[in-house]
Enzyme design. Structure first.
Site, PDB file in Angstrom:
ATOM      1  CG  ASN A 129     -22.264 -61.503  43.094  1.00 58.72           C
ATOM      2  OD1 ASN A 129     -23.635 -61.956  42.574  1.00 58.72           O
ATOM      3  ND2 ASN A 129     -21.912 -60.587  42.737  1.00 58.72           N
ATOM      4  NE  ARG A 136     -29.888 -62.815  36.929  1.00 59.75           N
ATOM      5  CZ  ARG A 136     -28.931 -62.779  36.201  1.00 59.75           C
ATOM      6  NH1 ARG A 136     -28.737 -62.161  35.085  1.00 59.75           N
ATOM      7  NH2 ARG A 136     -27.738 -63.350  36.409  1.00 59.75           N
ATOM      8  CG  ASP A 139     -21.844 -56.107  40.625  1.00 59.83           C
ATOM      9  OD1 ASP A 139     -21.683 -55.900  39.352  1.00 59.83           O
ATOM     10  OD2 ASP A 139     -21.747 -57.241  41.393  1.00 59.83           O
TER      11      ASP A 139
HETATM   12  C1  UD1 Z   1     -18.541 -61.254  39.329  1.00 55.53           C
HETATM   13  C2  UD1 Z   1     -19.873 -60.969  39.780  1.00 55.53           C
HETATM   14  C3  UD1 Z   1     -20.481 -59.590  39.155  1.00 55.53           C
HETATM   15  C4  UD1 Z   1     -19.478 -58.644  39.164  1.00 55.53           C
HETATM   16  C5  UD1 Z   1     -18.185 -59.171  38.639  1.00 55.53           C
HETATM   17  C6  UD1 Z   1     -17.222 -57.909  38.904  1.00 55.53           C
HETATM   18  C7  UD1 Z   1     -20.768 -62.954  40.464  1.00 55.53           C
HETATM   19  C8  UD1 Z   1     -21.873 -64.011  40.508  1.00 55.53           C
HETATM   20  N1  UD1 Z   1     -20.801 -62.054  39.750  1.00 55.53           N
HETATM   21  O1  UD1 Z   1     -18.959 -61.752  37.984  1.00 55.53           O
HETATM   22  O2  UD1 Z   1     -21.704 -59.151  40.023  1.00 55.53           O
HETATM   23  O3  UD1 Z   1     -19.958 -57.407  38.393  1.00 55.53           O
HETATM   24  O4  UD1 Z   1     -17.644 -60.340  39.323  1.00 55.53           O
HETATM   25  O5  UD1 Z   1     -16.816 -57.729  40.033  1.00 55.53           O
HETATM   26  O6  UD1 Z   1     -19.998 -62.996  41.497  1.00 55.53           O
HETATM   27  N2  UD1 Z   1     -13.117 -61.658  32.038  1.00 55.53           N
HETATM   28  C9  UD1 Z   1     -12.179 -62.331  31.037  1.00 55.53           C
HETATM   29  N3  UD1 Z   1     -12.185 -63.705  31.101  1.00 55.53           N
HETATM   30  C10 UD1 Z   1     -12.541 -64.468  31.903  1.00 55.53           C
HETATM   31  C11 UD1 Z   1     -13.251 -63.854  32.917  1.00 55.53           C
HETATM   32  C12 UD1 Z   1     -13.453 -62.710  32.884  1.00 55.53           C
HETATM   33  O7  UD1 Z   1     -11.741 -61.586  30.163  1.00 55.53           O
HETATM   34  O8  UD1 Z   1     -12.348 -65.725  31.511  1.00 55.53           O
HETATM   35  C13 UD1 Z   1     -13.204 -60.366  32.061  1.00 55.53           C
HETATM   36  C14 UD1 Z   1     -14.856 -60.232  32.074  1.00 55.53           C
HETATM   37  O9  UD1 Z   1     -15.230 -60.083  30.844  1.00 55.53           O
HETATM   38  C15 UD1 Z   1     -14.863 -58.715  32.612  1.00 55.53           C
HETATM   39  C16 UD1 Z   1     -13.802 -58.973  33.786  1.00 55.53           C
HETATM   40  O10 UD1 Z   1     -12.810 -59.907  33.571  1.00 55.53           O
HETATM   41  O11 UD1 Z   1     -14.499 -57.642  31.846  1.00 55.53           O
HETATM   42  C17 UD1 Z   1     -14.231 -58.992  35.490  1.00 55.53           C
HETATM   43  O12 UD1 Z   1     -15.142 -60.234  35.156  1.00 55.53           O
HETATM   44  P1  UD1 Z   1     -15.179 -61.178  36.499  1.00 55.53           P
HETATM   45  O13 UD1 Z   1     -14.563 -60.774  37.482  1.00 55.53           O
HETATM   46  O14 UD1 Z   1     -14.939 -62.500  35.974  1.00 55.53           O
HETATM   47  O15 UD1 Z   1     -16.956 -61.307  36.742  1.00 55.53           O
HETATM   48  P2  UD1 Z   1     -17.580 -62.487  37.168  1.00 55.53           P
HETATM   49  O16 UD1 Z   1     -17.070 -63.344  37.753  1.00 55.53           O
HETATM   50  O17 UD1 Z   1     -18.354 -62.785  35.684  1.00 55.53           O
END
Ligand code: UD1
Length: 418
Positions: A23, A397, A305
């Site tokens: 990540n 992955r 995770d």
């Molecule tokens: C990253 C990690 C993933 C981890 C997650 C939470 C990477 C590549 N992946 O994913 O392994 O599980 O952080 O620690 O780094 N959300 C919204 N709107 C947005 C963006 C996010 O509502 O625009 C919500 C998501 O649906 C989720 C929460 O916020 O419920 C956290 O997501 P986010 O921190 O963005 O996770 P990722 O960056 O996708």
């Protein structure tokens, strides 16, 4: 499709080394788009997601070359395409963080929206709102985010939730913007911090990383650098659970103890002994496991995770454990497969009640996502008979050479090619 065949019941013993953080590596690879100079990234894990990220960069016109087993040289001398296509973004959502750096470097980007995901809706609204706040004109057309911004300007961005990806995307858009950007309620994850260190080494001005407010002073241009990716704390936590679930004694070399506080605490609550050992952590399990209550939270809370892996472990605790998943709304798919192996788990909304200890017996099971697949491997290590985990590509992955690493500490696990 390859499978993993596991014969459980062996206490894992010995030393095991970590790979670089997936990540952290993914956004760091994307950051190479921000400069025309070469960047050299070390400790890059050889994973399927990393290959996808490199494929994406090559399509954008970036020259990519492996100069060592884990060392990648990237040079975005010229960007020849502005598009992150659907076929790449749908296989790896992290491709969406190409939006910020592409826009910052060239003033335009066309990036597919990721769509659904096995663990929840995972929208990208916060990414889009943040980049729009920096002055980009954004349209959603044909499943793509089309962004234009001849000049990005610093702004104040409030994130409704501390999204890791949104923080990274906005940070990479802001480093070349005119003026100062404040990201409030920013994610504090170590992987965000590693990206910020890389950007700072490229000449970016970033403060407050690791706190809820990140301040970025835009600069005219960034230059090349060398950066070493941090060790993977999620791989570390997964291996710690492998020691615990097998009644083993594993030393996880270079495990970043300072980033694993919540995980160490929870594992200790189950009765596992954990001590610092050289530069890593030693995990010894020789007493019956106790049940715990666990709630996933943004960093520094317990990581989502590692929730699936902990669920596998808690099937072996004597008593009732309660797991609450607060980050993703649909992240209990592994529970259904664990039930097939004999676990006692009841799910209601974001909560799973795990009663143990259950006698796990090997079964053919199917991985649904990356961390779910690891929880099934862990359950297999504790089960009798043979466990067959299919859809191993999920595992590829995010875990480098997992079967070889587990075999080196005594596990009876084999990868069977399709
Ligand atoms: C990253 C990690 C993933 C981890 C997650 C939470 C990477 C590549 N992946 O994913 O392994 O599980 O952080 O620690 O780094 N959300 C919204 N709107 C947005 C963006 C996010 O509502 O625009 C919500 C998501 O649906 C989720 C929460 O916020 O419920 C956290 O997501 P986010 O921190 O963005 O996770 P990722 O960056 O996708």
């Amino acid at each position: 499709m390859d499978k993993m065949i596991i014969h459980g019941g062996v206490a894992l013993k010995g030393k095991v080394a970590l790979s670089g953080s997936k990540n952290a590596a993914l956004p760091i690879i994307m950051a190479s788009v921000l400069t025309a100079d070469p960047v050299i990234i070390g400790n890059v894990p050889r994973l399927r997601d990393v290959r996808t990220a490199v494929d994406l960069l090559v399509r954008l016109g970036v020259q990519a070359r492996w100069i060592g087993e884990h060392e990648l040289e990237l040079r975005a001398r010229e960007i020849t395409s502005h598009e992150a296509p659907y076929e790449l973004v749908k296989t790896m959502r992290a491709s969406f963080v190409a939006l910020g750096p592409l826009l910052a470097r060239t003033g335009r980007a066309r990036v597919s929206t990721p769509g659904g995901c096995a663990i929840g809706a995972r929208p990208v609204n916060l990414h889009i709102a943040g980049i729009r706040a920096l002055g980009a004109r954004i349209q959603l057309r044909n499943g793509y985010v089309e962004a234009r911004a001849p000049h990005l300007c610093g702004a104040r961005v409030w994130l409704d939730s501390p999204s890791v990806g949104a923080t990274e995307n906005i940070m990479m858009a802001a480093v070349l913007a005119k003026g100062t950007t404040l990201i409030e309620n920013a994610a504090r994850e170590p992987e965000v911090q590693d990206l910020a260190r890389m950007l700072a080494a490229m000449g970016a001005r970033i403060e407050g990383v690791g706190t809820h407010v990140i301040e970025i002073g835009g600069v005219e241009r960034l230059h090349g650098t060398q950066h070493r990716v941090i060790p993977d704390r999620i791989e570390a936590g997964s291996l710690m659970v492998a020691a615990a679930i097998t009644g083993g004694d594993l030393t996880i070399e270079d495990a970043p103890a300072d980033q694993l506080g919540a995980v160490v605490e929870k594992l200790r609550e189950t009765g596992v002994e954990i001590s610092t050992h050289g530069g890593g952590l030693r995990v010894t399990a020789n007493a019956p496991l106790r049940p715990v209550e666990l709630r996933t939270l943004p960093y520094p809370g317990f990581p989502t995770d590692l929730q699936a892996q902990m669920m596998a472990l808690l099937t072996q605790s004597s008593g009732t454990s309660v797991i609450t998943e607060t980050i993703f709304e649909n992240r209990f798919m592994h529970a259904l497969e664990l039930l097939r192996m004999g676990a006692d788990i009841v799910m209601k909304g974001p909560t799973a009640v795990v009663r143990g200890p259950s006698h796990l017996s090997g079964a053919p099971v199917m991985a649904t996502d990356l961390r779910a697949s690891m929880s099934l491997i862990l359950a297999g290590l504790a089960a009798d008979n043979e466990t067959e985990v299919s859809r191993v590509y999920h595992l590829d992955r995010g875990y480098e050479a997992l079967d070889a690493k587990l075999r080196s500490v005594g596990a009876r696990i084999d990868r069977v090619p399709a």
